[in-house]
Scaffold this active site. Structure first.
Site, PDB file in Angstrom:
ATOM      1  N   GLU A   1      22.629  17.052  14.963  1.00  0.00           N
ATOM      2  CA  GLU A   1      21.786  18.231  15.158  1.00  0.00           C
ATOM      3  C   GLU A   1      22.654  19.495  15.079  1.00  0.00           C
ATOM      4  O   GLU A   1      23.734  19.507  15.652  1.00  0.00           O
ATOM      5  CB  GLU A   1      21.090  18.181  16.527  1.00  0.00           C
ATOM      6  CG  GLU A   1      20.010  19.229  16.642  1.00  0.00           C
ATOM      7  CD  GLU A   1      19.313  19.232  18.012  1.00  0.00           C
ATOM      8  OE1 GLU A   1      18.156  19.635  18.063  1.00  0.00           O
ATOM      9  OE2 GLU A   1      19.941  18.834  19.007  1.00  0.00           O
TER      10      GLU A   1
ATOM     11  N   ALA B   1      25.354  16.880  25.472  1.00  0.00           N
ATOM     12  CA  ALA B   1      24.664  15.608  25.282  1.00  0.00           C
ATOM     13  C   ALA B   1      23.728  15.784  24.102  1.00  0.00           C
ATOM     14  O   ALA B   1      23.332  16.897  23.782  1.00  0.00           O
ATOM     15  CB  ALA B   1      23.877  15.245  26.546  1.00  0.00           C
TER      16      ALA B   1
ATOM     17  N   GLU C   1      17.656  14.903  28.512  1.00  0.00           N
ATOM     18  CA  GLU C   1      17.780  14.152  27.249  1.00  0.00           C
ATOM     19  C   GLU C   1      16.679  13.093  27.116  1.00  0.00           C
ATOM     20  O   GLU C   1      16.196  12.834  26.020  1.00  0.00           O
ATOM     21  CB  GLU C   1      19.166  13.496  27.143  1.00  0.00           C
ATOM     22  CG  GLU C   1      20.334  14.465  27.175  1.00  0.00           C
ATOM     23  CD  GLU C   1      20.258  15.591  26.157  1.00  0.00           C
ATOM     24  OE1 GLU C   1      19.661  15.392  25.070  1.00  0.00           O
ATOM     25  OE2 GLU C   1      20.777  16.683  26.451  1.00  0.00           O
TER      26      GLU C   1
END
Length: 864
Positions: A140, A273, A309
């Site tokens: 990402e 994360a 997350e």
């Protein structure tokens, strides 16, 4: 404001043509670990929706060795890579007709040092200290294209099947369970099952000498995976994962859809994360908890990061934003949901009031709403939904407005619509868009159906325009007159804007009420003239409140009867009004003086953050010493009530507050605290268990701050020796805080070595800039070594790193210096970050000039 439309694939922005859509990839990757390269092959099943003469997809830093379509090889000449636009174009010998086709490619790529694409992580093995290496990925926003050629835009969902070859003693992990393993010489080929249809950036591959612990929650296998010898430290995360998974399965109304969920600890490579579907990666200290040596703060961080997350597994993965202009749908929602879940199971942590982990580890933990509003009041802000044209712009969208204003707005909307109605709307949204993409309009439509309120109309002002309002309160007999205007800080001639404000209010001591303020003015009537009125109940709303003198004095009289959330909200607003030059500093410190004596964590931390800000602002000023004396007087009584040692019956938050107070009082030159820390450090050197885990970070920080050569060397040796990432961080943070100029120059070069994981090494310089009182030395060092430092940062760091080092200055000449440096050395994409840093310097310069005489007058008055 232009109304956004519901998701439509054809109309979604992006560079890639929409005539050809990938349906399923089969990718095989063979890493050459000793050369830091890899070789790959892939076949992609394509759905051609309209006849085409070429295929256009994404590739970056890949060499294409061969290509074929439907089994027919393409000659080399029609294979073109456009490096600037990160596109791979394959010209076809004849037209490709509508229907199904197959593309096959072979390619080579590189294994990176920094956390982009496929990267390597050097680390020291737990127990033995042997130097080892492992592999991981970070895709990402737009780095899957560094791993294999693909349609690397979120709307191009497809199924992915990965096969890889790794050393025989390695464990390989991906989104799905292992389907088969085949032994080759001294290696093995690992084939993973095929994923559901998902966006390319959610793929993951991790491999190394890894251990795991596992459990089950219903049909889902849960694992925590870490480097050898560390998996048992994942026990807390494993138990927490089961609790959170159950909560989300129930909340979203759609059970977690993959057969397994792995939580993977990486000892470096990146700093936070990443929510890869079925295989979430974490920086090691955000996942592993050692009950003997980890602090309560670490435990809370782990819970909050897990909750964030895991919320993405639905909001982001099962339903994905159509394009990066709607990134807030992923991040704002996961921040809100993660905090909601954390608060549900851990009310004693006061998460809405104090917990929000900044992505930049040099910033203090603080209230998300406040962090977002600080940036949103400036000229450099942007709407939650911002147009994103390029890959670099996508990376710059990961900021406080996207995460924290998004979170704050959702919390305000939920408190206005009601929890049950809001959850119904979210369930409708997930159910309607699962395994697909969406826009903000789709969420508003689902919430409107559930609530029968015009959510899209209310929301537009908050998501499509920048900034936020201040509501001015004026008492007129039994009427409370309300006026809204845009709230700004250091922003002359800001365009006036209006919002539909979901207001909450309480006549103190009675039930709360709500009012949707739809125009510039409104009012509350039949309010007894002698009763205090508090707007923004519990501080859940994303607006400031400015009370007239009468309203303010009534509130000060009833202050002890207000809940801690409302008191923190009044403190935050008062400080913001001082920053905005809407009130003198005496308004804030006058409120502090009236607070009831307490050890309320969030309330005292709000004060600590303000005192810390002022203390850093006054570096080099003659007035700093007098201010430090006053600040110590404000904090000492709370510390004396808590004491150094924890008591069996104290609330869990007391440990956090004790640590915050020791750090703060140490920074404020409190001689008793400095002596107490030194004494405890001496005992710790011979017996580490003599110092409770909660006290280690603050004691080490204070000792490091005032270190001499001998102490610096002791801290450094401890840092070199430990294989615990959390402990290592504590030691190096302490080194970064040293105020002795000679030691500052000794600490900075560590950032260029491999003593710290790559993603943390670069932040050592920022931490020196913030903690050491020598931001100038830190900047001179960074400027001289910028190329080496940037080679260690990820995509976000490349644009943000240099400008961030200037945010500790308060001289306008530094703003000119940054502009000149940026023009000569930084890419165009860093312009927004440069503008933010310039604005921060100018604000600090002006604020310091305005604040200093006011502070002096206030303190002198207190002393007479």
């Amino acid at each position: 404001m232009k109304a956004e439309k519901p998701f439509n694939f054809e109309q979604t922005p992006g560079k890639l043509p929409k005539e050809v859509v990938p349906v399923e990839y089969s990718v095989r990757i063979v890493p050459s670990i000793d050369k830091f390269t890899f070789h790959g092959t892939e076949t992609v099943k394509l759905s051609v929706r309209r006849p085409v003469h070429q295929l256009v997809l994404n590739a970056l830093e890949l060499e294409i060795a061969g290509a074929s379509v439907d089994g027919k090889a393409l000659p080399d000449s029609p294979i073109k890579i456009d490096k600037k636009n990160e596109l791979l174009t394959l010209a076809l010998p004849s037209e490709l007709t509508t229907g199904e086709h197959t593309l096959a490619l072979s390619f080579t790529g590189k294994i990176n040092q920094q956390g982009q694409g496929l990267f390597y992580v050097p680390y020291h093995e737990h127990g033995s200290g042997t130097k080892k290496i492992m592999l991981a990925t970070q895709f990402e926003a737009t780095d899957a294209r560094r791993f294999f050629p693909c349609w690397d835009e979120p709307a191009f969902r497809a199924r992915f099947q990965l096969t890889t070859v790794v050393p025989e003693n390695w464990l390989a992990v991906s989104n799905m369970p292992i389907e088969s393993e085949t032994k080759l010489a001294d290696e093995k080929e690992v084939r993973f099952a095929t994923t559901p249809a998902m966006s390319s950036y959610l793929n993951v591959f991790v491999a190394g000498e890894l251990d795991l612990i596992e459990s089950r929650s219903g049909p889902t296998q849960l694992c925590v995976i870490a480097t050898k010898g560390k998996a048992e430290m994942g026990r807390y995360a494993l138990e927490t994962s089961a609790q959170i998974l159950q909560y989300y399965n129930n909340y979203f109304g759609v059970p977690y859809p993959l057969p397994k969920l792995d939580q993977i600890a990486l000892p470096g490579g990146f700093g936070g994360a990443m929510e890869n579907w079925g295989g979430i990666t974490y920086y090691e200290s955000a996942l592993l908890f050692d009950p003997k040596n980890s602090s309560a703060e670490t435990k809370q961080n782990i819970y909050e990061v897990l909750a964030h997350e895991m919320a993405h597994q639905w909001f982001g993965n099962l339903v994905t934003m159509a394009w990066w202009d709607n990134l807030w749908l992923n991040e704002g929602f996961a921040s809100w949901m993660g905090t909601k879940c954390t608060a549900h199971f851990n009310s004693q942590w006061e998460v809405w009031l104090r917990r929000n982990l900044p992505r930049d580890p040099t910033r203090r933990v603080g209230i998300a709403r406040e962090q977002a509003m600080e940036g949103d009041a400036r000229s450099t802000t942007h709407p939650i939904q911002q147009p994103i044209a390029t890959e670099a712009e996508a990376n710059s969208a990961f900021d406080d407005i996207t995460y924290k204003k998004g979170q704050s707005f959702l919390r305000m909307l939920e408190s206005f619509l009601g929890e049950d109605v809001f959850r119904d709307g979210v369930r409708r949204y997930i159910s309607a868009h699962k395994y697909s993409n969406s826009t903000t309009a789709d969420l508003w439509n689902a919430l409107s159906e559930a609530s029968k309120e015009p959510v899209g109309e209310i929301a537009a002002g908050w998501t499509e325009q920048p900034g936020f309002p201040v509501v001015k309160v004026k008492r007129e007999g039994d009427k409370v007159a309300l006026t809204q205007e845009r709230f700004t800080v250091n922003f002359k001639n800001a365009s006036p804007l209006e919002w539909k404000i979901p207001l909450t209010y309480a006549v103190v001591g009675e039930l709360a009420g709500t009012l949707l303020m739809t125009g510039k003015t409104d009012s509350l009537s039949n309010i007894p003239a002698e009763r205090a009125v508090k707007l923004n109940v519990n501080g859940a709303g994303n607006y400031r409140v400015q009370y007239d003198d009468l309203s303010w004095n009534l509130l000060l009289h009833v202050l002890p009867s207000l809940g801690v959330q409302d008191r923190v909200n009044l403190l935050s607003d008062a400080w913001a009004l001082v920053q905005a030059n809407r009130a003198p500093v005496s308004l804030y410190f006058g409120l502090v003086k009236k607070l009831p004596a307490s050890t309320e964590l969030a309330e005292r931390e709000q004060l600590i953050n303000v005192l810390d800000f002022i203390n850093r602002l006054l570096i080099g000023s003659a007035e700093r010493k007098q201010f430090q004396g006053y600040a110590r007087l404000l904090l000492r009584p709370t510390f004396e009530a808590l004491g150094w040692e924890s008591k069996p019956d104290e609330p869990p938050a007391a440990g956090n507050l004790r640590a915050s107070l020791i750090t703060a009082l140490g920074d404020l030159n409190d001689s008793a605290i400095i002596a107490g820390c030194r004494e405890r450090f001496e005992k710790y050197l011979t017996n580490p268990q003599a110092l409770a885990p909660d006290l280690r970070p603050p004691v080490l920080a204070v000792v490091g701050h005032y270190a001499d050569d001998k102490t610096w060397n002791q801290l450094h040796e401890l840092g070199l020796k430990t294989t615990s990432i959390e402990e290592k961080q504590n030691y190096y943070n302490a080194l970064a805080g040293a105020i002795n100029p000679k030691l500052v120059k000794k600490t900075l070069p560590i950032a260029l070595t491999d003593e710290l994981p790559t993603s943390r090494a670069v932040f050592l310089v920022s931490r020196v800039a913030r903690q050491s009182d020598h931001p100038d030395t830190a900047w001179d060092f960074a400027k001289a070594n910028m190329k080496t430092l940037l080679a260690k940062t990820d995509a976000l760091g490349a644009t943000r790193y240099a400008p961030s080092l200037f945010t500790f200055f308060a001289e306008n000449s530094r703003a000119d210096e940054l502009r000149e440096y940026a023009n000569a050395n930084l890419p165009e994409t860093s312009a927004p970050e440069v503008a933010k840093a310039v604005d921060e310097i100018q604000f600090r310069t002006e604020f310091k000039r305005r604040l200093t005489p006011q502070l002096k007058a206030w303190i002198d008055r207190k002393n007479h």
